[in-house]
Design a protein around this motif. Structure first.
Motif, PDB file in Angstrom:
ATOM      1  N   TYR A  93       0.825  -1.207   0.000  1.00 58.48           N
ATOM      2  CA  TYR A  93       0.000   0.000   0.000  1.00 58.48           C
ATOM      3  C   TYR A  93       0.861   1.259   0.000  1.00 58.48           C
ATOM      4  CZ  TYR A  93      -4.387  -2.507   0.514  1.00 58.48           C
ATOM      5  OH  TYR A  93      -5.488  -3.311   0.297  1.00 58.48           O
ATOM      6  N   ALA A  94       1.966   1.245   0.710  1.00 54.90           N
ATOM      7  CA  ALA A  94       2.857   2.412   0.748  1.00 54.90           C
ATOM      8  C   ALA A  94       3.451   2.692  -0.628  1.00 54.90           C
ATOM      9  CB  ALA A  94       3.964   2.208   1.777  1.00 54.90           C
ATOM     10  N   ALA A  95       3.709   1.638  -1.398  1.00 57.57           N
ATOM     11  CA  ALA A  95       4.269   1.791  -2.746  1.00 57.57           C
ATOM     12  C   ALA A  95       3.167   1.991  -3.786  1.00 57.57           C
ATOM     13  CB  ALA A  95       5.099   0.565  -3.104  1.00 57.57           C
ATOM     14  N   ASP A  96       1.926   2.158  -3.338  1.00 59.69           N
ATOM     15  CA  ASP A  96       0.771   2.308  -4.219  1.00 59.69           C
ATOM     16  C   ASP A  96       0.639   1.116  -5.171  1.00 59.69           C
ATOM     17  OD1 ASP A  96      -1.570   3.573  -4.934  1.00 59.69           O
ATOM     18  OD2 ASP A  96      -0.636   4.719  -6.536  1.00 59.69           O
ATOM     19  N   GLU A  97       0.846  -0.074  -4.600  1.00 60.06           N
ATOM     20  CA  GLU A  97       0.691  -1.334  -5.338  1.00 60.06           C
ATOM     21  C   GLU A  97      -0.330  -2.206  -4.601  1.00 60.06           C
ATOM     22  OE1 GLU A  97       4.580  -3.080  -5.378  1.00 60.06           O
ATOM     23  OE2 GLU A  97       5.404  -1.504  -6.642  1.00 60.06           O
ATOM     24  N   PRO A  98      -1.589  -1.762  -4.559  1.00 55.17           N
ATOM     25  CA  PRO A  98      -2.583  -2.537  -3.821  1.00 55.17           C
ATOM     26  C   PRO A  98      -2.839  -3.880  -4.492  1.00 55.17           C
ATOM     27  CG  PRO A  98      -3.656  -0.869  -5.123  1.00 55.17           C
ATOM     28  CD  PRO A  98      -2.170  -0.625  -5.248  1.00 55.17           C
ATOM     29  N   PRO A  99      -3.483  -4.798  -3.782  1.00 61.55           N
ATOM     30  CA  PRO A  99      -3.793  -6.104  -4.361  1.00 61.55           C
ATOM     31  C   PRO A  99      -4.685  -5.964  -5.591  1.00 61.55           C
ATOM     32  CG  PRO A  99      -4.528  -5.957  -2.076  1.00 61.55           C
ATOM     33  CD  PRO A  99      -3.968  -4.642  -2.430  1.00 61.55           C
ATOM     34  N   LEU A 100      -4.698  -6.988  -6.404  1.00 72.42           N
ATOM     35  CA  LEU A 100      -5.477  -6.956  -7.640  1.00 72.42           C
ATOM     36  C   LEU A 100      -6.961  -6.748  -7.398  1.00 72.42           C
ATOM     37  CD1 LEU A 100      -3.733  -9.829  -9.626  1.00 72.42           C
ATOM     38  CD2 LEU A 100      -3.448  -7.365  -9.903  1.00 72.42           C
ATOM     39  N   TRP A 101      -7.458  -7.174  -6.245  1.00 73.28           N
ATOM     40  CA  TRP A 101      -8.885  -7.029  -5.988  1.00 73.28           C
ATOM     41  C   TRP A 101      -9.276  -5.612  -5.590  1.00 73.28           C
ATOM     42  CZ3 TRP A 101      -5.800 -10.358  -3.082  1.00 73.28           C
ATOM     43  CH2 TRP A 101      -5.452  -9.912  -1.821  1.00 73.28           C
ATOM     44  N   ASP A 102      -8.302  -4.728  -5.386  1.00 69.30           N
ATOM     45  CA  ASP A 102      -8.617  -3.320  -5.120  1.00 69.30           C
ATOM     46  C   ASP A 102      -8.925  -2.665  -6.460  1.00 69.30           C
ATOM     47  OD1 ASP A 102      -8.561  -0.529  -4.731  1.00 69.30           O
ATOM     48  OD2 ASP A 102      -7.198  -0.722  -3.042  1.00 69.30           O
TER      49      ASP A 102
ATOM     50  N   GLY B  63     -10.512  -7.058   6.353  1.00 68.68           N
ATOM     51  CA  GLY B  63      -9.653  -6.903   5.182  1.00 68.68           C
ATOM     52  C   GLY B  63     -10.169  -5.795   4.280  1.00 68.68           C
ATOM     53  N   CYS B  64     -10.531  -4.674   4.865  1.00 65.73           N
ATOM     54  CA  CYS B  64     -11.193  -3.597   4.127  1.00 65.73           C
ATOM     55  C   CYS B  64     -10.275  -2.849   3.169  1.00 65.73           C
ATOM     56  CB  CYS B  64     -11.840  -2.616   5.085  1.00 65.73           C
ATOM     57  SG  CYS B  64     -10.663  -1.634   6.038  1.00 65.73           S
ATOM     58  N   GLY B  65      -8.960  -2.985   3.339  1.00 63.39           N
ATOM     59  CA  GLY B  65      -8.045  -2.270   2.444  1.00 63.39           C
ATOM     60  C   GLY B  65      -8.292  -0.776   2.487  1.00 63.39           C
ATOM     61  N   ARG B  66      -8.482  -0.176   1.329  1.00 67.33           N
ATOM     62  CA  ARG B  66      -8.699   1.270   1.230  1.00 67.33           C
ATOM     63  C   ARG B  66     -10.142   1.685   1.498  1.00 67.33           C
ATOM     64  NH1 ARG B  66      -4.898   2.407  -4.059  1.00 67.33           N
ATOM     65  NH2 ARG B  66      -2.938   2.255  -2.930  1.00 67.33           N
ATOM     66  N   GLY B  67     -10.981   0.726   1.854  1.00 63.79           N
ATOM     67  CA  GLY B  67     -12.321   1.028   2.351  1.00 63.79           C
ATOM     68  C   GLY B  67     -13.402   1.287   1.326  1.00 63.79           C
ATOM     69  N   HIS B  68     -13.203   0.907   0.085  1.00 60.18           N
ATOM     70  CA  HIS B  68     -14.199   1.204  -0.949  1.00 60.18           C
ATOM     71  C   HIS B  68     -15.532   0.508  -0.678  1.00 60.18           C
ATOM     72  CE1 HIS B  68     -10.928   3.050  -3.069  1.00 60.18           C
ATOM     73  NE2 HIS B  68     -10.298   1.894  -3.206  1.00 60.18           N
ATOM     74  N   ASP B  69     -15.486  -0.778  -0.355  1.00 58.07           N
ATOM     75  CA  ASP B  69     -16.727  -1.512  -0.077  1.00 58.07           C
ATOM     76  C   ASP B  69     -17.373  -1.002   1.207  1.00 58.07           C
ATOM     77  OD1 ASP B  69     -16.228  -3.042  -2.336  1.00 58.07           O
ATOM     78  OD2 ASP B  69     -15.508  -4.783  -1.215  1.00 58.07           O
TER      79      ASP B  69
ATOM     80  N   VAL C 240     -11.657  -3.167   9.072  1.00 58.29           N
ATOM     81  CA  VAL C 240     -10.465  -3.656   9.754  1.00 58.29           C
ATOM     82  C   VAL C 240      -9.491  -4.162   8.696  1.00 58.29           C
ATOM     83  CG1 VAL C 240      -9.599  -5.365  11.404  1.00 58.29           C
ATOM     84  CG2 VAL C 240     -11.852  -4.358  11.740  1.00 58.29           C
ATOM     85  N   ASP C 241      -8.201  -3.883   8.882  1.00 59.27           N
ATOM     86  CA  ASP C 241      -7.192  -4.371   7.950  1.00 59.27           C
ATOM     87  C   ASP C 241      -5.867  -4.532   8.684  1.00 59.27           C
ATOM     88  OD1 ASP C 241      -7.175  -4.433   4.647  1.00 59.27           O
ATOM     89  OD2 ASP C 241      -5.186  -4.276   5.538  1.00 59.27           O
ATOM     90  N   PHE C 242      -5.007  -5.424   8.164  1.00 57.93           N
ATOM     91  CA  PHE C 242      -3.672  -5.608   8.731  1.00 57.93           C
ATOM     92  C   PHE C 242      -2.789  -4.392   8.477  1.00 57.93           C
ATOM     93  CE2 PHE C 242      -4.454 -10.295   8.278  1.00 57.93           C
ATOM     94  CZ  PHE C 242      -4.382 -10.574   9.618  1.00 57.93           C
ATOM     95  N   SER C 243      -3.020  -3.713   7.371  1.00 58.98           N
ATOM     96  CA  SER C 243      -2.149  -2.626   6.953  1.00 58.98           C
ATOM     97  C   SER C 243      -2.610  -1.275   7.519  1.00 58.98           C
ATOM     98  CB  SER C 243      -2.105  -2.542   5.431  1.00 58.98           C
ATOM     99  OG  SER C 243      -1.421  -1.383   5.018  1.00 58.98           O
ATOM    100  N   GLU C 244      -1.777  -0.688   8.348  1.00 62.19           N
ATOM    101  CA  GLU C 244      -2.073   0.648   8.865  1.00 62.19           C
ATOM    102  C   GLU C 244      -2.049   1.673   7.740  1.00 62.19           C
ATOM    103  OE1 GLU C 244       0.491   1.546  12.162  1.00 62.19           O
ATOM    104  OE2 GLU C 244       0.000  -0.331  13.159  1.00 62.19           O
ATOM    105  N   VAL C 245      -1.211   1.442   6.731  1.00 61.59           N
ATOM    106  CA  VAL C 245      -1.146   2.350   5.579  1.00 61.59           C
ATOM    107  C   VAL C 245      -2.480   2.326   4.837  1.00 61.59           C
ATOM    108  CG1 VAL C 245       0.001   2.821   3.386  1.00 61.59           C
ATOM    109  CG2 VAL C 245       1.358   2.120   5.356  1.00 61.59           C
TER     110      VAL C 245
ATOM    111  N   ALA D 253      -7.763   4.742   3.610  1.00 65.39           N
ATOM    112  CA  ALA D 253      -9.221   4.654   3.708  1.00 65.39           C
ATOM    113  C   ALA D 253      -9.773   5.851   4.466  1.00 65.39           C
ATOM    114  CB  ALA D 253      -9.628   3.351   4.389  1.00 65.39           C
ATOM    115  N   GLN D 254      -9.129   6.208   5.555  1.00 69.14           N
ATOM    116  CA  GLN D 254      -9.566   7.352   6.354  1.00 69.14           C
ATOM    117  C   GLN D 254      -9.488   8.643   5.538  1.00 69.14           C
ATOM    118  OE1 GLN D 254     -10.835   7.337   9.465  1.00 69.14           O
ATOM    119  NE2 GLN D 254     -11.068   9.547   9.498  1.00 69.14           N
ATOM    120  N   ALA D 255      -8.422   8.803   4.768  1.00 69.49           N
ATOM    121  CA  ALA D 255      -8.261  10.000   3.948  1.00 69.49           C
ATOM    122  C   ALA D 255      -9.338  10.085   2.861  1.00 69.49           C
ATOM    123  CB  ALA D 255      -6.870  10.020   3.316  1.00 69.49           C
ATOM    124  N   ARG D 256      -9.734   8.949   2.322  1.00 66.65           N
ATOM    125  CA  ARG D 256     -10.720   8.926   1.234  1.00 66.65           C
ATOM    126  C   ARG D 256     -12.156   8.980   1.718  1.00 66.65           C
ATOM    127  NH1 ARG D 256      -7.818   4.603  -2.834  1.00 66.65           N
ATOM    128  NH2 ARG D 256      -6.136   6.034  -3.269  1.00 66.65           N
TER     129      ARG D 256
END
Length: 82
Positions: free
Chosen positions: A6-15, A41-47, A61-66, A71-74
């Motif tokens: 996520y920090a490298a802006d390389e989210p998983p394919l399902w994002d 596993g909300c990731g960037r929180g779109h769903d 909830v997600d493992f990645s604080e990034v 998600a919070q920013a968006r």
């Protein structure tokens, strides 16, 4: 691992950069009342944001604080999304 992705802006394919289109297709069919939803596993929180826009109270909830910070920013303006 996920922090780096996520920090490298390389989210998983399902994002998809938006909520999953299947949510729009299935939600009218299952007709759930407004309720509390836990999005693991909300990731960037779109769903999670999509469900919150529909009036549900959603906790993501997600493992990645990034990913959670992104998600919070968006979607942080939604009062029923944490």
């Amino acid at each position: 691992f996920w922090q780096q992705k996520y920090a490298a802006d390389e989210p998983p394919l399902w994002d998809l950069g938006q909520h999953h289109p299947a949510l729009e297709a299935i939600l009218p069919q299952i007709k759930i009342n407004k309720c509390r939803i836990l999005n693991l596993g909300c990731g960037r929180g779109h769903d999670a944001a999509f469900l919150a826009h529909l009036g549900h109270v959603v906790t993501g909830v997600d493992f990645s604080e990034v990913a959670l910070a992104q998600a919070q920013a968006r979607h942080g303006e939604l009062p029923n999304l944490k």
